[in-house]
Design a protein around this motif. Structure first.
Motif, short mmCIF file in Angstrom:
data_model
loop_
_atom_site.label_atom_id
_atom_site.label_comp_id
_atom_site.label_asym_id
_atom_site.label_seq_id
_atom_site.Cartn_x
_atom_site.Cartn_y
_atom_site.Cartn_z
N MET A 101 0.72 -1.33 -0.06
CA MET A 101 0.08 0.07 0.03
C MET A 101 0.91 1.39 -0.02
N ALA A 102 1.94 1.26 0.91
CA ALA A 102 2.90 2.49 0.70
C ALA A 102 3.79 2.56 -0.47
N GLU A 103 3.86 1.30 -1.11
CA GLU A 103 4.46 1.63 -2.59
C GLU A 103 3.51 2.18 -3.55
N THR A 104 2.33 1.64 -3.52
CA THR A 104 1.38 2.28 -4.40
C THR A 104 1.20 3.73 -4.16
N SER A 105 1.04 4.17 -2.92
CA SER A 105 0.84 5.61 -2.47
C SER A 105 2.10 6.38 -3.01
N PHE A 106 3.15 5.94 -2.98
CA PHE A 106 4.62 6.45 -3.27
C PHE A 106 4.66 6.53 -5.04
N LYS A 107 4.15 5.64 -5.49
CA LYS A 107 4.33 5.69 -6.96
C LYS A 107 3.10 6.54 -7.40
N GLN A 108 1.92 6.50 -6.70
CA GLN A 108 1.05 7.74 -7.28
C GLN A 108 1.50 9.23 -6.96
N ALA A 109 2.19 9.34 -5.71
CA ALA A 109 2.90 10.56 -5.54
C ALA A 109 3.85 11.05 -6.50
N ARG A 110 4.81 10.17 -6.96
CA ARG A 110 5.74 10.35 -8.02
C ARG A 110 5.06 10.75 -9.19
N ALA A 164 2.08 12.00 -10.00
CA ALA A 164 1.66 13.25 -9.73
C ALA A 164 2.56 14.34 -10.01
N PHE A 165 3.77 14.14 -9.16
CA PHE A 165 4.96 15.01 -9.32
C PHE A 165 5.18 15.41 -10.94
N GLU A 166 5.67 14.05 -11.58
CA GLU A 166 6.05 14.22 -12.78
C GLU A 166 4.91 14.79 -13.67
N LYS A 167 3.74 14.67 -13.62
CA LYS A 167 2.67 15.49 -14.31
C LYS A 167 2.62 16.95 -14.00
N PHE A 168 2.82 17.33 -12.64
CA PHE A 168 2.92 18.67 -12.59
C PHE A 168 4.21 19.09 -13.25
N LEU A 169 5.28 18.59 -12.91
CA LEU A 169 6.54 19.03 -13.45
C LEU A 169 6.45 19.40 -15.09
N GLY A 170 5.84 18.17 -15.67
CA GLY A 170 5.52 18.47 -17.18
C GLY A 170 4.46 19.79 -17.56
N GLY A 171 3.34 19.87 -16.79
CA GLY A 171 2.68 20.94 -16.83
C GLY A 171 3.59 22.34 -16.86
N LEU A 212 10.54 12.84 -2.41
CA LEU A 212 10.28 11.76 -2.70
C LEU A 212 11.13 10.40 -2.41
N ASP A 213 12.69 10.87 -2.65
CA ASP A 213 13.62 9.73 -2.41
C ASP A 213 13.57 9.46 -0.97
N TYR A 214 13.33 10.59 -0.03
CA TYR A 214 13.47 10.51 1.38
C TYR A 214 12.33 9.41 1.90
N ALA A 215 11.11 9.93 1.32
CA ALA A 215 9.76 9.13 1.55
C ALA A 215 10.10 7.76 1.06
N GLN A 216 10.74 7.26 -0.12
CA GLN A 216 10.91 5.95 -0.44
C GLN A 216 11.80 5.21 0.57
N SER A 217 12.81 6.09 0.89
CA SER A 217 13.77 5.44 2.01
C SER A 217 13.21 4.97 3.16
N LEU A 218 12.14 5.75 3.54
CA LEU A 218 11.40 5.36 5.00
C LEU A 218 10.55 4.22 4.70
N ILE A 219 9.97 4.04 3.72
CA ILE A 219 9.19 3.05 3.24
C ILE A 219 9.92 1.69 3.59
N HIS A 220 11.26 1.75 3.20
CA HIS A 220 12.06 0.74 3.32
C HIS A 220 12.97 0.43 4.56
N ALA A 221 12.64 1.42 5.53
CA ALA A 221 13.43 1.39 6.98
C ALA A 221 13.08 0.25 7.55
N LYS A 222 13.88 -0.25 8.32
CA LYS A 222 13.71 -1.53 9.29
C LYS A 222 13.22 -1.29 10.43
#
Length: 110
Positions: free
Chosen positions: A1-10, A12-19, A57-67
């Motif tokens: 679920m966290a991976e899916t949310s992260f992918k959606q955020a990424r 959305a950011f890429e779409k925003f940046l393109g716009g 986004l990189d920070y958020a992804q690293s938190l997802i994988h924190a042990k």
């Protein structure tokens, strides 16, 4: 679920940046009188925003994988230090760019 949310955020950011890039290009095409200094400032601001969001986004992804909590605390400390350094450098660079643009704008035309 966290991976899916992260992918959606990424995504959305890429779409925003393109716009944002498309809008910046549109402004450049329509505004022939736009000063080079203003263009440089907006380009830098967009670049800084992209860099900062990517770091988040990189920070958020690293938190997802924190042990464990200690790894989360270490990652947080590293992120905060890196962002403070990046923001200080960005502020300095933007200040120099704004100063150059102001000097160019007040320089007499020949």
């Amino acid at each position: 679920m966290a991976e899916t949310s992260f992918k959606q955020a990424r995504d959305a950011f890429e779409k925003f940046l393109g716009g944002a890039q498309a809008a910046a290009g549109s402004i450049e095409e329509r505004g022939e009188s736009m000063r080079a200094g203003a263009k440089d400032i907006s380009t830098k601001a967009l670049s800084f925003a992209e860099t900062n969001v990517q770091a988040s986004l990189d920070y958020a992804q690293s938190l997802i994988h924190a042990k464990d909590l200690s790894e989360i605390m270490r990652l947080h400390g590293e992120y905060v230090q890196a962002q403070m350094k990046a923001l200080a450098e960005q502020a300095s660079e933007m200040g120099q760019t704004v100063s150059r643009a102001a000097m160019e704008a007040t320089r007499p035309k020949h």
